[in-house]
Motif scaffolding. Structure first.
Motif, short mmCIF file in Angstrom:
data_model
loop_
_atom_site.label_atom_id
_atom_site.label_comp_id
_atom_site.label_asym_id
_atom_site.label_seq_id
_atom_site.Cartn_x
_atom_site.Cartn_y
_atom_site.Cartn_z
N VAL A 55 0.88 -1.17 0.00
CA VAL A 55 0.00 0.00 0.00
C VAL A 55 0.91 1.21 0.00
O VAL A 55 1.74 1.35 0.90
N VAL A 95 -7.45 1.07 3.07
CA VAL A 95 -8.07 0.27 2.01
C VAL A 95 -9.57 0.52 2.07
O VAL A 95 -10.25 0.05 2.97
N SER A 99 -10.72 1.80 -3.46
CA SER A 99 -9.30 1.52 -3.68
C SER A 99 -9.11 0.74 -4.97
O SER A 99 -10.00 -0.01 -5.40
N THR A 117 -3.83 1.08 -4.22
CA THR A 117 -3.86 2.54 -4.06
C THR A 117 -4.99 2.86 -3.08
O THR A 117 -6.10 2.35 -3.24
N PRO A 118 -4.70 3.65 -2.07
CA PRO A 118 -5.72 3.93 -1.06
C PRO A 118 -6.92 4.67 -1.66
O PRO A 118 -6.78 5.43 -2.61
N GLY A 119 -8.04 4.42 -1.07
CA GLY A 119 -9.25 5.10 -1.51
C GLY A 119 -9.43 6.42 -0.79
O GLY A 119 -8.61 6.82 0.04
#
Length: 159
Positions: A55, A95, A99, A117-119
């Motif tokens: 992440v 997360v 995402s 990819t973080p939301g």
């Protein structure tokens, strides 16, 4: 001491050593601090069991399983592969339901890993055990064959 007692103690000691060895190898972890997510893909792109999960570039888990699921649908879209990943709880809050899950490559010929990819903070956190759709990696073999096809067409149009 009786021989039966010695055998019993040896057996118990060997079972304890097997459990400790399994814990150190990462096969057994009863106190796991991670959550599992299933990601659907149509092309695995070389991802394997044991590949890291990252992440924002930080390793936070690993790929636990890659299964063929020919009848699976995620969000109405048919996918053929299901990748089970584990994500540490320290990264779980980043997360989110929006995402993105990508299969990526470390360096030019480095190892494959799954990148998350973080939301956005407005979206709720993803639930443990959820199934999401991943972004399929580009197929290099198809890109090369298409570029050869385009190069051949350009050459014919010039002549």
């Amino acid at each position: 001491m009786k021989p039966e007692t010695k055998v019993g103690l040896l057996f118990i000691l060997s079972m304890i050593l097997v459990v400790v060895f399994g814990y150190y190898l990462g096969v057994l972890n009863p106190f796991s601090n991670s959550r599992d997510v299933y990601v659907g893909f149509n092309f695995a792109g070389g991802i394997e069991v044991g590949s890291p999960v990252r992440v924002m570039g930080v390793k936070v888990g690993k790929v636990k399983a890659v299964d063929f699921m020919p009848q699976m649908k995620v969000g109405g879209e048919e996918v053929k592969l299901r990748v089970k990943i584990s994500v540490d709880r320290m990264a779980w809050e980043s997360v989110r339901e929006d995402s993105q899950f990508y299969i990526n490559l470390a360096g030019v010929i480095g190892e494959k890993f799954l990148e998350i990819t973080p939301g956005s903070i407005e979206q709720p956190a993803l639930k443990a055990g959820a199934t999401v759709r991943g972004v399929d990696p580009p197929r290099i073999d198809q890109l090369i064959s298409q570029s050869y096809g385009l190069a051949g067409k350009d050459r014919k149009s010039v002549v």
